[in-house]
Motif scaffolding. Structure first.
Motif, PDB file in Angstrom:
ATOM      1  N   SER A  63       0.870  -1.178   0.000  1.00  0.00           N
ATOM      2  CA  SER A  63       0.000   0.000   0.000  1.00  0.00           C
ATOM      3  C   SER A  63       0.914   1.237   0.000  1.00  0.00           C
ATOM      4  N   GLY A  64       0.318   2.404  -0.116  1.00  0.00           N
ATOM      5  CA  GLY A  64       1.103   3.634  -0.230  1.00  0.00           C
ATOM      6  C   GLY A  64       2.143   3.807   0.868  1.00  0.00           C
ATOM      7  N   SER A  65       1.822   3.368   2.064  1.00  0.00           N
ATOM      8  CA  SER A  65       2.737   3.548   3.195  1.00  0.00           C
ATOM      9  C   SER A  65       4.070   2.844   2.972  1.00  0.00           C
ATOM     10  N   GLY A  66       4.086   1.808   2.154  1.00  0.00           N
ATOM     11  CA  GLY A  66       5.340   1.096   1.869  1.00  0.00           C
ATOM     12  C   GLY A  66       6.347   2.024   1.206  1.00  0.00           C
ATOM     13  N   ALA A  67       5.863   2.840   0.254  1.00  0.00           N
ATOM     14  CA  ALA A  67       6.780   3.770  -0.419  1.00  0.00           C
ATOM     15  C   ALA A  67       7.153   4.928   0.508  1.00  0.00           C
ATOM     16  N   MET A  68       6.231   5.290   1.426  1.00  0.00           N
ATOM     17  CA  MET A  68       6.591   6.305   2.428  1.00  0.00           C
ATOM     18  C   MET A  68       7.739   5.762   3.278  1.00  0.00           C
ATOM     19  N   GLU A  69       7.568   4.508   3.722  1.00  0.00           N
ATOM     20  CA  GLU A  69       8.598   3.896   4.571  1.00  0.00           C
ATOM     21  C   GLU A  69       9.930   3.779   3.828  1.00  0.00           C
ATOM     22  N   LYS A  89      -3.860  13.021  10.223  1.00  0.00           N
ATOM     23  CA  LYS A  89      -3.488  11.636  10.533  1.00  0.00           C
ATOM     24  C   LYS A  89      -2.297  11.162   9.702  1.00  0.00           C
ATOM     25  N   PHE A  90      -2.199  11.627   8.445  1.00  0.00           N
ATOM     26  CA  PHE A  90      -1.091  11.144   7.609  1.00  0.00           C
ATOM     27  C   PHE A  90       0.210  11.859   7.949  1.00  0.00           C
ATOM     28  N   GLY A  91       0.122  13.109   8.380  1.00  0.00           N
ATOM     29  CA  GLY A  91       1.311  13.788   8.895  1.00  0.00           C
ATOM     30  C   GLY A  91       1.808  13.066  10.147  1.00  0.00           C
ATOM     31  N   GLU A  92       0.874  12.618  10.967  1.00  0.00           N
ATOM     32  CA  GLU A  92       1.246  11.864  12.177  1.00  0.00           C
ATOM     33  C   GLU A  92       1.968  10.567  11.787  1.00  0.00           C
ATOM     34  N   ARG A  93       1.562  10.014  10.632  1.00  0.00           N
ATOM     35  CA  ARG A  93       2.235   8.787  10.172  1.00  0.00           C
ATOM     36  C   ARG A  93       3.694   9.071   9.835  1.00  0.00           C
ATOM     37  N   TRP A  94       3.975  10.218   9.192  1.00  0.00           N
ATOM     38  CA  TRP A  94       5.387  10.574   8.927  1.00  0.00           C
ATOM     39  C   TRP A  94       6.170  10.646  10.229  1.00  0.00           C
ATOM     40  N   VAL A 136       6.074  16.124   4.167  1.00  0.00           N
ATOM     41  CA  VAL A 136       4.763  16.764   4.129  1.00  0.00           C
ATOM     42  C   VAL A 136       3.771  15.896   3.356  1.00  0.00           C
ATOM     43  N   GLN A 137       2.488  16.171   3.520  1.00  0.00           N
ATOM     44  CA  GLN A 137       1.445  15.612   2.663  1.00  0.00           C
ATOM     45  C   GLN A 137       1.061  16.700   1.653  1.00  0.00           C
ATOM     46  N   ALA A 138       1.035  16.381   0.350  1.00  0.00           N
ATOM     47  CA  ALA A 138       0.547  17.353  -0.629  1.00  0.00           C
ATOM     48  C   ALA A 138      -0.916  17.616  -0.311  1.00  0.00           C
ATOM     49  N   SER A 139      -1.636  16.549  -0.102  1.00  0.00           N
ATOM     50  CA  SER A 139      -3.048  16.654   0.254  1.00  0.00           C
ATOM     51  C   SER A 139      -3.236  15.781   1.488  1.00  0.00           C
ATOM     52  N   GLU A 140      -3.647  16.400   2.582  1.00  0.00           N
ATOM     53  CA  GLU A 140      -3.853  15.662   3.848  1.00  0.00           C
ATOM     54  C   GLU A 140      -5.280  15.110   3.810  1.00  0.00           C
ATOM     55  N   THR A 141      -5.365  13.845   3.429  1.00  0.00           N
ATOM     56  CA  THR A 141      -6.661  13.215   3.172  1.00  0.00           C
ATOM     57  C   THR A 141      -7.576  13.210   4.396  1.00  0.00           C
ATOM     58  N   SER A 142      -6.988  13.181   5.580  1.00  0.00           N
ATOM     59  CA  SER A 142      -7.817  13.073   6.780  1.00  0.00           C
ATOM     60  C   SER A 142      -8.589  14.366   7.072  1.00  0.00           C
ATOM     61  N   VAL A 165       7.596  14.223  -0.267  1.00  0.00           N
ATOM     62  CA  VAL A 165       6.178  14.577  -0.342  1.00  0.00           C
ATOM     63  C   VAL A 165       5.303  13.334  -0.489  1.00  0.00           C
ATOM     64  N   ASP A 166       4.420  13.147   0.476  1.00  0.00           N
ATOM     65  CA  ASP A 166       3.377  12.129   0.346  1.00  0.00           C
ATOM     66  C   ASP A 166       2.294  12.753  -0.532  1.00  0.00           C
ATOM     67  N   ALA A 167       2.324  12.341  -1.805  1.00  0.00           N
ATOM     68  CA  ALA A 167       1.331  12.882  -2.746  1.00  0.00           C
ATOM     69  C   ALA A 167       0.337  11.778  -3.111  1.00  0.00           C
ATOM     70  N   ILE A 168       0.102  10.901  -2.137  1.00  0.00           N
ATOM     71  CA  ILE A 168      -0.730   9.730  -2.431  1.00  0.00           C
ATOM     72  C   ILE A 168      -2.117  10.158  -2.900  1.00  0.00           C
ATOM     73  N   THR A 169      -2.666  11.237  -2.309  1.00  0.00           N
ATOM     74  CA  THR A 169      -3.913  11.779  -2.870  1.00  0.00           C
ATOM     75  C   THR A 169      -3.676  13.130  -3.563  1.00  0.00           C
ATOM     76  N   GLY A 170      -2.422  13.533  -3.697  1.00  0.00           N
ATOM     77  CA  GLY A 170      -2.114  14.777  -4.405  1.00  0.00           C
ATOM     78  C   GLY A 170      -1.932  14.522  -5.902  1.00  0.00           C
ATOM     79  N   SER A 190      -1.765   3.118  -5.580  1.00  0.00           N
ATOM     80  CA  SER A 190      -2.640   2.680  -6.678  1.00  0.00           C
ATOM     81  C   SER A 190      -4.126   2.861  -6.421  1.00  0.00           C
ATOM     82  N   GLN A 191      -4.533   2.855  -5.142  1.00  0.00           N
ATOM     83  CA  GLN A 191      -5.980   2.879  -4.866  1.00  0.00           C
ATOM     84  C   GLN A 191      -6.540   4.296  -4.790  1.00  0.00           C
ATOM     85  N   LYS A 192      -5.799   5.255  -5.339  1.00  0.00           N
ATOM     86  CA  LYS A 192      -6.263   6.642  -5.260  1.00  0.00           C
ATOM     87  C   LYS A 192      -6.605   7.120  -6.665  1.00  0.00           C
ATOM     88  N   ALA A 193      -5.900   8.131  -7.216  1.00  0.00           N
ATOM     89  CA  ALA A 193      -6.358   8.720  -8.489  1.00  0.00           C
ATOM     90  C   ALA A 193      -6.147   7.830  -9.700  1.00  0.00           C
TER      91      ALA A 193
END
Ligand SMILES: *Cc1c(COP(=O)(O)O)cnc(C)c1O
Length: 384
Positions: A63-69, A89-94, A136-142, A165-170, A190-193
């Motif tokens: 999932s997206g977090s794998g590439a963040m990690e 919540k996703f900034g907290e994940r960083w 940072v998150q480009a778009s903070e989905t939470s 940049v976490d652009a998972i929803t950006g 993959s499960q986003k845009a």
């Protein structure tokens, strides 16, 4: 009984592109065959188009977090100081990831609903000249809030720090000039845009980031950014890739190339604008205090009501799944997604249903006002 089609209106997973579903049910392919190598190379080229960048792109089976990690574990070493923009919540994940890998995060925290400002990043880099990265998150989905990645990038570019940049929803919902703004790592999922199921994560990586990685001292094995980027360029993944998802992504990307990257972004932006206008027209408040994202719109529940009532009514009455708030935002907000395979037809239904749902839970509704707001944006978007 009526027919009630099941619909996913969440900001990930998102609705699937039908030709991608068909592509995923194609006969088995072995990942080391010439045919699959061509598929893989094609997908990497497609992703570079989506990123609008020549940077290397690594594709992971996660999932997206794998590439963040991977970006944390490959590019930073224990003890390094990094700056984390934390506005949801996703900034907290960083922050949690940075700590898990022994980094020392300097956390720039903003209350839910607000973005971290570029000036805060500038100040933090001045106070912490030894910081080696900014997350940072480009778009903070939470929270449905976007960050000003352009201004941040232009500040960070002047330093030795990497901009991750976490652009998972950006990606695919907002303009991102990866090269021009200096996004050293840009993460997608993959499960986003890109309209396919969860299971693939991507990261583009700049020359500046590779140079930092060469200094060594990092700890990773499976999530090796370089091995995935180099292997991908040759159509050969270091480990067995999810072949069916790659086929699906190829099909979805063909469509995205047809409507163009800019068209995909514009689609999300128009739907987001129409949703915001509709929410306001119905007497609701947006959760974003500024920079509302075009990936997802977070709307406050009517005064004194639990947002879970809205979520439950969509599910019970219309078999549609929308997102509640996460963490402490649960019960306060509901979120309507626009990323990927959503169109005006979906939104007209979603807003017409919202009017019924709001009235059902006791919020006064002037029927048709929300729908009219969407019609207005539609007419403008369609040039009518
Ligand atoms: C969906 C999402 C993620 C990734 O979550 P996974 O469950 O690992 O795919 C990360 N950041 C943001 C902003 C997201 O929206």
């Amino acid at each position: 009984m009526h027919i009630r089609k099941l619909r996913l209106l969440t900001p990930g997973p998102t609705p699937l592109f039908p030709p991608a579903i068909r592509a995923m049910s194609a006969p088995d392919m072995h990942h080391r065959t010439k045919d699959f190598i061509e598929v893989y190379k094609g997908v990497v080229a497609d992703l570079k188009y989506l990123y609008g960048s020549d940077n290397d792109v690594a594709v992971f089976c996660s999932s997206g977090s794998g590439a963040m990690e991977a970006s944390v574990s490959n590019l930073f070493t224990p003890g390094e100081k990094v700056i984390v923009c934390q506005a949801g919540k996703f900034g907290e994940r960083w922050t949690k990831m940075a700590k898990a890998f022994g980094l020392q995060p300097v956390v720039l925290e903003k209350p839910y609903g607000e973005p971290v400002e570029p000036e805060q990043v500038e100040e933090a880099l001045k106070v912490n000249p030894d910081a080696t990265g900014v997350f940072v998150q480009a778009s903070e989905t939470s929270t449905g809030v976007a960050h000003d990645v352009e201004s941040m990038g232009k500040i960070i570019q002047k330093t030795d720090a990497l901009f991750v940049v976490d652009a998972i929803t950006g990606l695919g919902t907002m303009p991102l000039d990866v090269d021009g703004w200096g996004l050293d790592v840009c993460v997608g999922g993959s499960q986003k845009a890109v309209m396919i199921p969860p299971g693939l994560a991507f990261a583009s990586v700049s020359e500046k980031a590779w140079k930092k990685r060469e200094k060594g001292g990092n700890r990773y094995f499976y999530f090796d950014l370089k091995a995935h980027a180099e292997g991908g360029a040759e159509g050969n993944s270091p480990f067995t890739p999810p072949t069916s998802l790659m086929l699906g992504l190829g099909a979805a990307m063909q469509y995205i190339r047809e409507i163009t990257r800019e068209g995909l972004i514009d689609n999300a932006q128009q739907l987001a604008r129409a949703t915001r206008d509709a929410a306001l027209a119905l007497g609701l408040e947006l959760f974003a205090k500024k920079n509302p994202a075009s990936s997802v719109t977070a709307i406050k529940a009517p005064e004194g009501k639990d947002s879970g009532l809205v979520v439950k009514a969509y599910r019970d009455e219309f078999n549609s799944i929308i997102a509640n708030g996460q963490g402490t935002m649960k019960g306060q907000i509901f979120r309507i997604a626009h990323l990927g395979y959503f169109d005006f037809h979906d939104l007209f239904a979603t807003i017409a249903e919202l009017e019924l749902i709001l009235a059902g839970i006791g919020h006064p509704v002037d029927f048709g006002k929300g729908v009219a707001a969407v019609q207005k944006v539609y007419a403008e978007a369609a040039g009518k």
